[in-house]
Scaffold this motif. Structure first.
Motif, PDB file in Angstrom:
ATOM      1  N   UNK A 124      24.928  77.872  20.116  1.00 33.99           N
ATOM      2  CA  UNK A 124      25.410  77.058  18.990  1.00 33.99           C
ATOM      3  C   UNK A 124      26.936  76.961  18.935  1.00 33.99           C
ATOM      4  N   UNK A 125      27.608  78.025  19.333  1.00 34.65           N
ATOM      5  CA  UNK A 125      29.064  78.013  19.329  1.00 34.65           C
ATOM      6  C   UNK A 125      29.597  76.987  20.324  1.00 34.65           C
ATOM      7  N   UNK A 126      28.955  76.956  21.511  1.00 35.99           N
ATOM      8  CA  UNK A 126      29.368  75.991  22.533  1.00 35.99           C
ATOM      9  C   UNK A 126      29.100  74.569  22.052  1.00 35.99           C
ATOM     10  N   UNK A 127      27.937  74.384  21.434  1.00 43.16           N
ATOM     11  CA  UNK A 127      27.584  73.062  20.933  1.00 43.16           C
ATOM     12  C   UNK A 127      28.619  72.573  19.924  1.00 43.16           C
ATOM     13  N   UNK A 128      29.044  73.468  19.056  1.00 40.59           N
ATOM     14  CA  UNK A 128      30.036  73.093  18.059  1.00 40.59           C
ATOM     15  C   UNK A 128      31.344  72.669  18.729  1.00 40.59           C
ATOM     16  N   UNK A 129      31.750  73.455  19.737  1.00 45.04           N
ATOM     17  CA  UNK A 129      32.992  73.116  20.452  1.00 45.04           C
ATOM     18  C   UNK A 129      32.840  71.786  21.188  1.00 45.04           C
ATOM     19  N   UNK A 130      31.653  71.573  21.760  1.00 46.71           N
ATOM     20  CA  UNK A 130      31.407  70.344  22.513  1.00 46.71           C
ATOM     21  C   UNK A 130      31.502  69.121  21.610  1.00 46.71           C
ATOM     22  N   UNK A 131      30.896  69.225  20.429  1.00 50.10           N
ATOM     23  CA  UNK A 131      30.895  68.078  19.524  1.00 50.10           C
ATOM     24  C   UNK A 131      32.261  67.866  18.871  1.00 50.10           C
ATOM     25  N   UNK A 132      33.008  68.950  18.746  1.00 41.30           N
ATOM     26  CA  UNK A 132      34.323  68.824  18.117  1.00 41.30           C
ATOM     27  C   UNK A 132      35.318  68.210  19.095  1.00 41.30           C
ATOM     28  N   UNK A 148      35.471  71.655  26.162  1.00 42.84           N
ATOM     29  CA  UNK A 148      34.167  72.325  26.251  1.00 42.84           C
ATOM     30  C   UNK A 148      33.540  72.084  27.628  1.00 42.84           C
ATOM     31  N   UNK A 149      33.683  70.867  28.130  1.00 42.67           N
ATOM     32  CA  UNK A 149      33.153  70.555  29.459  1.00 42.67           C
ATOM     33  C   UNK A 149      33.944  71.314  30.515  1.00 42.67           C
ATOM     34  N   UNK A 150      35.250  71.407  30.290  1.00 47.47           N
ATOM     35  CA  UNK A 150      36.109  72.123  31.249  1.00 47.47           C
ATOM     36  C   UNK A 150      35.758  73.608  31.310  1.00 47.47           C
ATOM     37  N   UNK A 151      35.206  74.144  30.194  1.00 47.41           N
ATOM     38  CA  UNK A 151      34.784  75.548  30.190  1.00 47.41           C
ATOM     39  C   UNK A 151      33.785  75.821  31.309  1.00 47.41           C
ATOM     40  N   UNK A 152      32.988  74.815  31.629  1.00 46.88           N
ATOM     41  CA  UNK A 152      31.980  74.991  32.678  1.00 46.88           C
ATOM     42  C   UNK A 152      32.547  74.608  34.048  1.00 46.88           C
ATOM     43  N   UNK A 153      33.824  74.293  34.081  1.00 43.80           N
ATOM     44  CA  UNK A 153      34.461  74.043  35.371  1.00 43.80           C
ATOM     45  C   UNK A 153      34.507  72.579  35.783  1.00 43.80           C
ATOM     46  N   UNK A 154      34.133  71.680  34.877  1.00 49.77           N
ATOM     47  CA  UNK A 154      34.171  70.255  35.235  1.00 49.77           C
ATOM     48  C   UNK A 154      35.336  69.608  34.504  1.00 49.77           C
ATOM     49  N   UNK A 202      40.209  61.097  35.848  1.00 49.13           N
ATOM     50  CA  UNK A 202      41.268  60.213  35.374  1.00 49.13           C
ATOM     51  C   UNK A 202      41.859  60.707  34.053  1.00 49.13           C
ATOM     52  N   UNK A 203      41.453  61.874  33.619  1.00 48.41           N
ATOM     53  CA  UNK A 203      42.016  62.425  32.410  1.00 48.41           C
ATOM     54  C   UNK A 203      41.630  61.691  31.144  1.00 48.41           C
ATOM     55  N   UNK A 204      40.532  60.987  31.182  1.00 50.64           N
ATOM     56  CA  UNK A 204      40.134  60.258  29.979  1.00 50.64           C
ATOM     57  C   UNK A 204      39.565  61.217  28.933  1.00 50.64           C
ATOM     58  N   UNK A 205      39.583  60.767  27.712  1.00 50.39           N
ATOM     59  CA  UNK A 205      39.097  61.574  26.604  1.00 50.39           C
ATOM     60  C   UNK A 205      37.565  61.540  26.591  1.00 50.39           C
ATOM     61  N   UNK A 206      36.960  62.722  26.507  1.00 55.29           N
ATOM     62  CA  UNK A 206      35.499  62.789  26.499  1.00 55.29           C
ATOM     63  C   UNK A 206      34.987  63.053  25.081  1.00 55.29           C
ATOM     64  N   UNK A 207      33.945  62.327  24.705  1.00 56.82           N
ATOM     65  CA  UNK A 207      33.336  62.521  23.393  1.00 56.82           C
ATOM     66  C   UNK A 207      31.843  62.767  23.591  1.00 56.82           C
TER      67      UNK A 207
END
Lengths: 120, 208
Positions: free
Chosen positions: B66-74, B79-85, B89-94
């Motif tokens: 749940x903590x990861x989910x919260x960070x991902x949605x925020x 949050x994606x970079x936490x998993x190494x991805x 092009x440096x675009x903003x991910x939502x």
């Protein structure tokens, strides 16, 4: 896994979950745009605009846009953008294309195709 | 049907676009504008390594943590970079959460902006004019063609990607998966569910 059956859709082409390159040159053209942008020769926003303009021009010409010619538009957009940015010019591109065609024509089957040193 | 049978005393000449691509690449490499090794690395990455599996791991982590989910949605990028991805092009991910009441659908009406780092290369249909136009005009109809029937009271939100913002749909966790590991969950996640054209089916033997 419940992959939806889309074979019945005439207008919505799709593929498997794999990469969407139909031919190797498409992957090459894809990589060139990504790399040139990463190297700072143009921004990704400029690239998206160039590609969108090419897709729109194709639609305006009345070409059926079902995604099948997508990478042709990608390539045309890339040629246009690198020319506009002065990275190369259309004459050099045309000459180089001819040089590659000649090289294929004159290289015996089974040998690597190389450009003659003089072509530039 | 067999190709015309002529003697191959020279190489088969590639197609027009293939020759143009070779011309472009060889000229730019010669001028030192493109590093051929870096180019090969990109192609290899997108063709073989990156793919919807990265996105699936992000989704599975969000389901179990749940903590990861919260960070991902925020803020999805970090949050994606936490998993190494990370973004090419440096675009903003939502990240967009699907719920029983809200279904998110992603499109790029302008061209084919797509969250490559997590989903790999876009499928052919994503780039097609019919999908690009109809996803906005008639999302329910498009979803139906993908076999996704939503109840009338489910709100459909359509998100138009741009060069700056890319979207990843966080699909609903299917029922009957309470005992599954994160890895097993990731295997259930389809590319289409992360674009929002499909839901994730319950694993075999589980009634929805």
């Amino acid at each position: 896994m419940s992959a939806p059956d889309l074979t019945s859709l005439p207008s919505l082409p799709r593929d498997d979950e794999g990469p969407a390159f139909a031919e190797p040159w498409q992957a090459q053209a894809f990589g060139l745009a990504v790399r040139l942008s990463a190297e700072g020769h143009f921004t990704w926003k400029e690239w998206a605009a160039a590609l969108a303009a090419e897709l729109k021009a194709a639609a305006d010409r009345g070409e059926p846009d079902d995604g099948s010619r997508y990478y042709e538009h990608w390539l045309a957009a890339l040629e246009r953008l690198v020319t506009r940015k002065g990275l190369t010019d259309t004459a050099a591109l045309a000459a180089r294309k001819q040089a590659w065609a000649d090289a294929y024509r004159h290289t015996p089957h089974g040998q690597p195709v190389l450009l003659p040193k003089s072509s530039s | 049907m067999d190709a015309p049978h002529h003697k191959h005393d020279h190489q088969v000449i590639p197609s027009d676009p293939a020759l143009r691509t070779k011309a472009l690449e060889s000229l730019l490499v010669e001028k030192g504008l493109v590093d051929p090794a870096a180019l090969d690395a990109i192609i290899d990455a997108y063709e073989n390594k990156i793919g919807p599996r990265n996105g699936a791991r992000v989704v599975a982590r969000a389901w179990v943590d749940p903590g990861y989910k919260e960070r991902l949605l925020r803020d999805a990028g970090p949050a994606i970079a936490e998993l190494g991805y990370s973004g090419a092009q440096g675009e903003h991910m939502v990240a967009l959460e699907n719920t029983p009441a809200v279904h998110n659908l992603v499109v790029c009406t302008l061209c084919s902006c797509y969250p490559w780092p997590v989903l790999g290369l876009p499928p052919v249909w994503y780039k097609s004019a019919p999908y690009r136009s109809r996803a906005v005009i008639d999302p329910r109809g498009v979803l139906r063609e993908f076999g996704t029937e939503l109840a009338e009271d489910v709100e459909i939100r359509v998100w138009d990607s741009t060069a700056e913002v890319r979207y990843l749909v966080l699909p609903e966790r299917p029922p009957g998966t309470g005992n599954m590991t994160e890895e097993e969950l990731a295997a259930l996640v389809t590319r289409d569910s992360m674009i929002g054209v499909a839901k994730i089916a319950a694993p075999r033997g589980v009634e929805a």
